[in-house]
Motif scaffolding. Structure first.
Motif, PDB file in Angstrom:
ATOM      1  N   GLY A 185       0.818  -1.210   0.000  1.00 21.64           N
ATOM      2  CA  GLY A 185       0.000   0.000   0.000  1.00 21.64           C
ATOM      3  C   GLY A 185       0.849   1.255   0.000  1.00 21.64           C
ATOM      4  O   GLY A 185       0.549   2.231  -0.697  1.00 21.64           O
ATOM      5  N   LEU A 188       2.304   1.781  -3.494  1.00 21.45           N
ATOM      6  CA  LEU A 188       1.306   2.340  -4.401  1.00 21.45           C
ATOM      7  C   LEU A 188       1.081   3.816  -4.114  1.00 21.45           C
ATOM      8  O   LEU A 188       0.904   4.622  -5.030  1.00 21.45           O
ATOM      9  CB  LEU A 188      -0.006   1.570  -4.277  1.00 21.45           C
ATOM     10  CG  LEU A 188      -0.005   0.132  -4.816  1.00 21.45           C
ATOM     11  CD1 LEU A 188      -1.313  -0.558  -4.473  1.00 21.45           C
ATOM     12  CD2 LEU A 188       0.230   0.122  -6.315  1.00 21.45           C
ATOM     13  N   SER A 239      -3.503   2.958 -13.139  1.00 20.93           N
ATOM     14  CA  SER A 239      -3.341   3.200 -11.702  1.00 20.93           C
ATOM     15  C   SER A 239      -4.500   2.615 -10.912  1.00 20.93           C
ATOM     16  O   SER A 239      -4.304   1.980  -9.862  1.00 20.93           O
ATOM     17  CB  SER A 239      -3.237   4.712 -11.443  1.00 20.93           C
ATOM     18  OG  SER A 239      -2.138   5.268 -12.118  1.00 20.93           O
ATOM     19  N   ILE A 243      -4.504  -0.411  -7.937  1.00 14.58           N
ATOM     20  CA  ILE A 243      -5.070  -0.215  -6.603  1.00 14.58           C
ATOM     21  C   ILE A 243      -6.170  -1.229  -6.322  1.00 14.58           C
ATOM     22  O   ILE A 243      -6.261  -1.791  -5.224  1.00 14.58           O
ATOM     23  CB  ILE A 243      -5.601   1.224  -6.460  1.00 14.58           C
ATOM     24  CG1 ILE A 243      -4.434   2.210  -6.531  1.00 14.58           C
ATOM     25  CG2 ILE A 243      -6.355   1.394  -5.155  1.00 14.58           C
ATOM     26  CD1 ILE A 243      -4.862   3.667  -6.539  1.00 14.58           C
TER      27      ILE A 243
END
Length: 259
Positions: A185, A188, A239, A243
Motif C-alpha cells: 500500500g 502504491l 493506476s 489499486i
C-alpha cells in the motif's frame, strides 16, 4: 442508512467522479473542441500513437514513479522499523519532523530543492527528479507502514526468537509477511504521489527530459487537444487497476484478506 444519507453520499460520489468521467468520455469524442452532440471515435488514441512528446513524457513519469516507489518504500520501511522497534534519543523529534514535509506547500519545497541542487552541483534532470520525488514520498511511506506496525503483535517476533530464531530471521519470516500489505500500500501511495507530482517536476525537469504533468501544462498553454484526455485515461485506468488488485487481495494495515 436513511434515504437522505444515501442521496448525500451519491452527490459526493458524483462530485468526485463526474469530472473524471467527462474527461475520459471526451477522449472518445470526434470533435477537437469538445463539441456536442457526442460522436464516438478513437481518433485521438490514433493521434496519441504519433505524439512522441506525450508518449515519451508519459513513459518518463512511469519510470520515475516506479523508481520512486521502490526506493522510497525501502528507505521508508527501514525508517518505520527503527521507529517502531527501537528506542533511542531524539525518536520523538524524528517522528515529528516527518509531518512538516507533507504540510509544507510544494511550491516552497520545489524552490528549496532547486536552490539546494544548484548549490550542491546536483543540477536538474532525471536524477534530480528521482531524488526530489523520493524525498516527498518517504514521509507517506513511513506513516503507512508505521500504521501497519501498530496492527502487528511484537510478541510474535519475540516468540520466534525464544524458539531459536535469530532476530533477522524472525523479522523476515514473521513480521515482514504480516507487514507486506502495508508495504505494498505504501509503494502504491509513493507511486501515485510521484506520478501526480507537478511542482517538483516543473522546477527540476530539463527541456530535454520532462514528465507528463509538465508536458500537459506546456501543451495546455499552446492549445488543449483530446490527445491529453487519451493518455490521461490510459494512466488513470492503469493506476486504478493496480489499486483495485491490491484492495482485492489485502486490506491496508497488515491484515491479509485473501479469499
Amino acid at each position: 442508512m436513511t434515504a437522505l444519507a444515501r442521496i448525500y453520499l451519491l452527490l459526493i460520489l458524483v462530485f468526485l467522479y463526474l469530472p473524471i468521467v467527462v474527461m475520459m468520455a471526451m477522449g472518445f469524442n470526434e470533435s477537437s473542441l469538445y463539441e456536442l452532440p457526442f460522436h464516438f471515435s478513437t481518433k485521438w488514441y490514433s493521434e496519441l500513437a504519433g505524439n512522441d512528446q506525450l508518449i515519451t513524457s508519459g513513459i518518463n513519469s512511469v519510470v520515475i514513479a516506479v523508481i520512486t516507489a521502490v526506493v522510497a518504500t525501502v528507505l521508508g520501511t527501514m525508517a518505520s522499523v527503527a521507529l517502531a522497534r527501537r528506542t533511542f534519543k531524539g525518536k520523538t523529534l524524528l517522528q515529528l519532523l516527518l509531518l512538516p514535509p507533507i504540510a509544507i506547500p510544494w511550491l516552497i519545497t520545489g524552490t528549496a530543492m532547486l536552490v539546494f541542487f544548484f548549490w550542491t552541483g546536483i543540477g536538474r534532470g532525471m536524477h534530480a527528479l528521482i531524488i526530489g520525488h523520493v524525498a516527498l514520498a518517504i514521509p507517506y511511506v513511513v506513516l503507512v507502514v508505521g500504521t501497519g506496525f501498530q496492527t502487528i503483535r511484537a510478541d510474535l517476533e519475540e516468540a520466534a526468537i525464544s524458539l531459536g530464531s535469530t532476530p533477522l530471521h524472525a523479522f523476515f519470516s514473521v513480521t515482514l509477511p504480516l507487514l507486506a500489505p502495508s508495504i505494498v500500500g505504501a509503494a502504491l501511495f509513493a507511486f501515485a504521489v510521484s506520478l501526480d507530482q507537478f511542482v517538483i517536476s516543473y522546477f527540476l525537469a530539463t527541456p530535454g527530459y520532462t514528465t507528463l504533468p509538465v508536458q500537459i501544462y506546456s501543451a495546455i498553454r499552446k492549445g488543449f487537444t483530446p490527445e491529453i484526455n487519451a493518455i490521461s485515461t490510459i494512466l488513470l485506468l492503469g493506476s486504478m487497476a493496480s489499486i483495485l488488485v491490491f484492495v482485492l487481495f489485502a486490506r491496508p494495515g497488515g491484515i491479509s484478506d485473501k479469499r
